[in-house]
Design a protein around this motif. Sequence first.
Motif, PDB file in Angstrom:
ATOM      1  N   ARG A 119       0.827  -1.208   0.000  1.00 34.35           N
ATOM      2  CA  ARG A 119       0.000   0.000   0.000  1.00 34.35           C
ATOM      3  C   ARG A 119       0.863   1.260   0.000  1.00 34.35           C
ATOM      4  N   TYR A 120       1.863   1.316   0.884  1.00 36.64           N
ATOM      5  CA  TYR A 120       2.681   2.528   0.971  1.00 36.64           C
ATOM      6  C   TYR A 120       3.591   2.695  -0.247  1.00 36.64           C
ATOM      7  N   ALA A 121       4.113   1.591  -0.779  1.00 34.90           N
ATOM      8  CA  ALA A 121       4.951   1.689  -1.981  1.00 34.90           C
ATOM      9  C   ALA A 121       4.135   2.233  -3.144  1.00 34.90           C
ATOM     10  N   TYR A 122       2.917   1.722  -3.296  1.00 41.58           N
ATOM     11  CA  TYR A 122       2.068   2.176  -4.392  1.00 41.58           C
ATOM     12  C   TYR A 122       1.633   3.619  -4.189  1.00 41.58           C
ATOM     13  N   ALA A 173       9.757   7.713  -9.200  1.00 40.48           N
ATOM     14  CA  ALA A 173       8.376   7.234  -9.099  1.00 40.48           C
ATOM     15  C   ALA A 173       8.231   5.793  -9.547  1.00 40.48           C
ATOM     16  N   MET A 174       9.109   5.336 -10.445  1.00 38.65           N
ATOM     17  CA  MET A 174       8.947   4.022 -11.049  1.00 38.65           C
ATOM     18  C   MET A 174       9.062   2.878 -10.059  1.00 38.65           C
ATOM     19  N   PHE A 175       9.877   3.029  -9.015  1.00 40.57           N
ATOM     20  CA  PHE A 175      10.131   1.880  -8.141  1.00 40.57           C
ATOM     21  C   PHE A 175       8.862   1.361  -7.492  1.00 40.57           C
ATOM     22  N   GLY A 176       8.139   2.242  -6.812  1.00 35.78           N
ATOM     23  CA  GLY A 176       6.964   1.791  -6.075  1.00 35.78           C
ATOM     24  C   GLY A 176       5.943   1.119  -6.964  1.00 35.78           C
ATOM     25  N   ALA A 177       5.749   1.651  -8.174  1.00 38.40           N
ATOM     26  CA  ALA A 177       4.771   1.073  -9.087  1.00 38.40           C
ATOM     27  C   ALA A 177       5.233  -0.288  -9.606  1.00 38.40           C
ATOM     28  N   TYR A 216      16.707   4.669  -4.414  1.00 37.22           N
ATOM     29  CA  TYR A 216      15.565   5.184  -3.654  1.00 37.22           C
ATOM     30  C   TYR A 216      14.700   4.034  -3.139  1.00 37.22           C
ATOM     31  N   GLY A 217      14.452   3.037  -4.002  1.00 39.26           N
ATOM     32  CA  GLY A 217      13.540   1.965  -3.662  1.00 39.26           C
ATOM     33  C   GLY A 217      13.977   1.141  -2.469  1.00 39.26           C
ATOM     34  N   PHE A 218      15.240   0.734  -2.456  1.00 39.42           N
ATOM     35  CA  PHE A 218      15.725  -0.071  -1.332  1.00 39.42           C
ATOM     36  C   PHE A 218      15.680   0.725  -0.027  1.00 39.42           C
TER      37      PHE A 218
END
Length: 461
Positions: A104-107, A374-378, A438-440
């Motif tokens: 939920r938070y990643a998205y 922005a791409m990571f979470g999606a 950013y993602g990690f």
Amino acid sequence: MSTRERDTFDSIVEREKGLQRGLGAGQMTMIAIGGAIGTGLFLGSAFAIGFAGPAVLVSYAIGALLALLLMGSLAEMTVAHPVSGSFGAYAGHYIGPLAGFVVRYAYWSAYVLAVGTEVSAIAVYMKYWFPAIPGAWWIVAFSALLIGVNAMSVRAYGAIEYAFSSLKIAAIAAFIVVGSWFVWRAPAGSGVGLANYTGHGGWLPKGWWGVWVGTVVSLFSYLGVETIAVAAAEARDPQRAVTRAFRATLVRLTLFYLLTLALMLAIVPWTQAGADESPFVKVMAATGVPYAAGAINFVILVAALSAMNSQLYITTRMMFSLSRAGYAPARFGRLNPHGVPTAALWLSTIGIAVAAVVNALYPQTAFPLMMSIAMFGAMFTWLMIFVTHLFFRHRYTGPAPAFRMRLHPVGSVAGAVLMTAVLIATAFTREFRMTLVYGFAFLVVLMAAYALWYRRPTPQR
């Protein structure tokens, strides 16, 4: 076992009740198209072409395959459980509470930043008419307009998004017709035609690695198709609406993306597809049709506004779900008299503020920087949807859903493997290296927050 782990979907539905069921099947389709046909196609395609050359068509075909697999998996789960938490709720129920929290938070964070990507693109588009006005001014003006739209009822939002998306579809259809006519009638030696596919370094000027990097950008273009699952909680007839919307959306998106890119590459050499303006504007300017470039620039401006409108809607509903699950302050789960969680809406505008600052400081690189983050979470969410579907098929005990994913489990396994490969590829590209960095870091923060605070039982609401 914690309270969250004992949740049934009946309790999740009860927990997230209050949203109004005002969306029809047609509006559901347009919401998905509104999210997926935006900056990723009209401006992001320039980056994909730069990476892959004419073979970008293969990149977008791979992206379409992944979208097909994803939508099949997600449609089955959504028809069984139409709730606003959607794939976040599914992950929490079928995998575990931590998975639901992280997804939920990643998205949510991905689309908060994607809103910033869209408004950064809007600043680029407005330079076509007003080159002297700073982009930050346009970001503030258009953001205020769309925040107002999202503060209204879901019926009003659905009607406006339907109009936006209808204009985009009509414009893309017109682009395909005009582009096809122009390529068909182009005289020999004009520099227009299928020879452009091989005349500037060949079909694979950057090799197969370039095609794979182009796939990363293609996925950014297709992101948004999953918004139907979140909107299902506000559909009048979720089973019928979701099934029809998933099928119609995928066919339209695949045809639109591949046909428009094929024509674009035939009219303008791929070496001229810079990111200073939309390649669609360059193509229409090349046709010589009066006012065509200005008209298509207006359409892609509307496309960016439509995508941003859709993304604000989705981030607001995901924060609403987080609050109702006990993973965010209770005020973000409260609804106004129109059934809109306005506090969640205001929180979800953070990306607009970030985009305004980045655009003011780095106007030339604001869009690719916002896109890479922005791409990571999606993409992580897409990966988790495939994983969740495998758990869903193993643990679901309710009546058989009206929609079933074919080729199970091969489809979900293949989707998860391909998404993992795409995420790994970002680490080896200069333009997207920030995606995993950013993602990690973000995942570590999320897991630490869950371990320190949210492992306690859900409070009674």
